[in-house]
Design a protein around this motif. Structure first.
Motif, PDB file in Angstrom:
ATOM      1  N   LEU A  84       0.850  -1.191   0.000  1.00 36.68           N
ATOM      2  CA  LEU A  84       0.000   0.000   0.000  1.00 36.68           C
ATOM      3  C   LEU A  84       0.883   1.236   0.000  1.00 36.68           C
ATOM      4  CD1 LEU A  84      -2.508  -1.187   2.752  1.00 36.68           C
ATOM      5  CD2 LEU A  84      -2.919  -1.153   0.278  1.00 36.68           C
ATOM      6  N   ASP A  85       0.700   2.095  -0.993  1.00 39.39           N
ATOM      7  CA  ASP A  85       1.533   3.281  -1.156  1.00 39.39           C
ATOM      8  C   ASP A  85       0.646   4.525  -1.078  1.00 39.39           C
ATOM      9  OD1 ASP A  85       3.273   5.276  -1.880  1.00 39.39           O
ATOM     10  OD2 ASP A  85       4.096   4.222  -3.609  1.00 39.39           O
ATOM     11  N   SER A  86       0.863   5.340  -0.048  1.00 41.86           N
ATOM     12  CA  SER A  86       0.066   6.549   0.142  1.00 41.86           C
ATOM     13  C   SER A  86       0.503   7.691  -0.762  1.00 41.86           C
ATOM     14  CB  SER A  86       0.165   7.013   1.599  1.00 41.86           C
ATOM     15  OG  SER A  86       1.468   7.506   1.867  1.00 41.86           O
ATOM     16  N   GLY A  87       1.696   7.577  -1.346  1.00 46.70           N
ATOM     17  CA  GLY A  87       2.225   8.651  -2.180  1.00 46.70           C
ATOM     18  C   GLY A  87       2.945   9.742  -1.408  1.00 46.70           C
ATOM     19  N   ALA A  88       3.084   9.577  -0.090  1.00 52.93           N
ATOM     20  CA  ALA A  88       3.810  10.545   0.735  1.00 52.93           C
ATOM     21  C   ALA A  88       5.164   9.946   1.110  1.00 52.93           C
ATOM     22  CB  ALA A  88       3.014  10.886   1.986  1.00 52.93           C
ATOM     23  N   TYR A  89       6.234  10.663   0.813  1.00 54.85           N
ATOM     24  CA  TYR A  89       7.579  10.152   1.048  1.00 54.85           C
ATOM     25  C   TYR A  89       8.417  11.191   1.779  1.00 54.85           C
ATOM     26  CZ  TYR A  89       5.759   7.648  -3.002  1.00 54.85           C
ATOM     27  OH  TYR A  89       4.955   6.958  -3.866  1.00 54.85           O
TER      28      TYR A  89
END
Length: 298
Positions: free
Chosen positions: A45-50
């Protein structure tokens, strides 16, 4: 790599994953790749916040020195796509809970069951409240001299807000920079651009032009899952883990800079270290699964 739409949500309530990875940075992506190579059913699961979302170039990573972090993630996803047992979903996990029989990750209101959770959600950084500092974070303003120091080679740099570590950071940078200024951030009115990089406007009315500045931010857990699960923490605020990323809750692993093993002085903000941690946690997941299989009647 399989995508998901609304028609699949009811079906997914009954799927049991070998692992759900939360976080699409280097640690999470490496965990997914390792699990895929061992044919374990995994969901990333990738929230797109890094944490490095504002960084234009990643450094100190063998064969990829200077590559855009977004490109690193794109390449990693393309490699993972070759493994049919791994799914990647661009989504935000809302909750992680442990039941008597499994771990449950809730995504878009749908509970997903898994035997293991790998947390790779990273840290968030709070900078000193100096106008102009945040806009340049990840470029001319940085934290790690190993990742960003060489780009200022032979130039003047400043060290701000490093506290007890200011002298050490300055000494580390001395062979790289032409001059290292140690400046109290409370005396900096704002940060602007200059022909050579940055212009620091000081409260006494003077200015200092430097190529870049190094700042020690205050870091915190980016996601709420450590609190939701009651994971044991280190004094650093990071999740306490063993060398394989195991936390104080069975079946839950933490990797990357959100985690802090006892044998290290603090969490490691390094792409290479994050990748290594992701691989080790995935290995531990596979070994735990193998132990269960070996103990089950054939």
């Amino acid at each position: 790599m399989k995508s998901h739409d609304g028609s699949e949500r009811k079906r997914k309530e009954f799927i049991v994953y070998d692992a759900i990875i939360i976080g699409g940075g280097p640690a999470g992506l490496q965990a997914a790749l390792t699990l895929g190579r061992m044919h374990r059913k995994a969901l990333l699961l990738d929230s797109g916040a890094y944490r490095n979302g504002t960084v234009p170039h990643a450094h100190n990573l063998l064969t990829n020195d200077g590559r855009d972090p977004a490109e690193l993630r794109r390449l990693a996803r393309a490699e993972i796509a070759a493994y049919e047992t791994v799914e990647i979903q661009d989504a935000v996990a809302a909750e992680v809970a442990r039941t008597d029989s499994a771990l449950v990750v809730t995504v878009d209101g749908v509970p997903l069951s898994t035997t293991a959770v790998i947390l790779a959600t990273g840290l968030a950084d709070d900078l000193p409240p100096i106008p102009g500092l945040g806009e340049r974070w990840g470029d001319r303003v940085a934290n790690c001299p190993f990742c960003h120091g060489h780009e200022f080679a032979g130039q003047r740099v400043a060290v701000l807000n490093a506290g007890d570590h200011a002298a050490m950071l300055a000494a580390m940078l001395e062979p790289v920079a032409s001059e290292v200024l140690v400046i109290d951030p409370e005396g900096v009115r704002d940060v602007g651009d200059a022909a050579t990089g940055l212009r620091l406007h000081l409260d006494d009315g003077t200015t200092e032009d430097v190529a870049g500045a190094f700042v020690a931010p205050t870091s915190r857990q980016r996601a709420p899952f450590a609190d939701q699960l009651g994971l044991e923490r280190q004094e650093s605020g990071a999740v306490r883990v063993d060398p394989f990323g195991r936390t104080s809750v069975e079946g839950v692993y933490a990797v990357g800079d959100m985690a802090h093993p006892d044998h290290l002085p603090g969490p490691m903000a390094s792409l290479a270290a994050a990748i290594a941690a992701g691989q080790l946690a995935a290995v531990a997941v596979v070994q735990a699964d193998a132990q269960v299989r070996a103990a089950s009647p054939s």
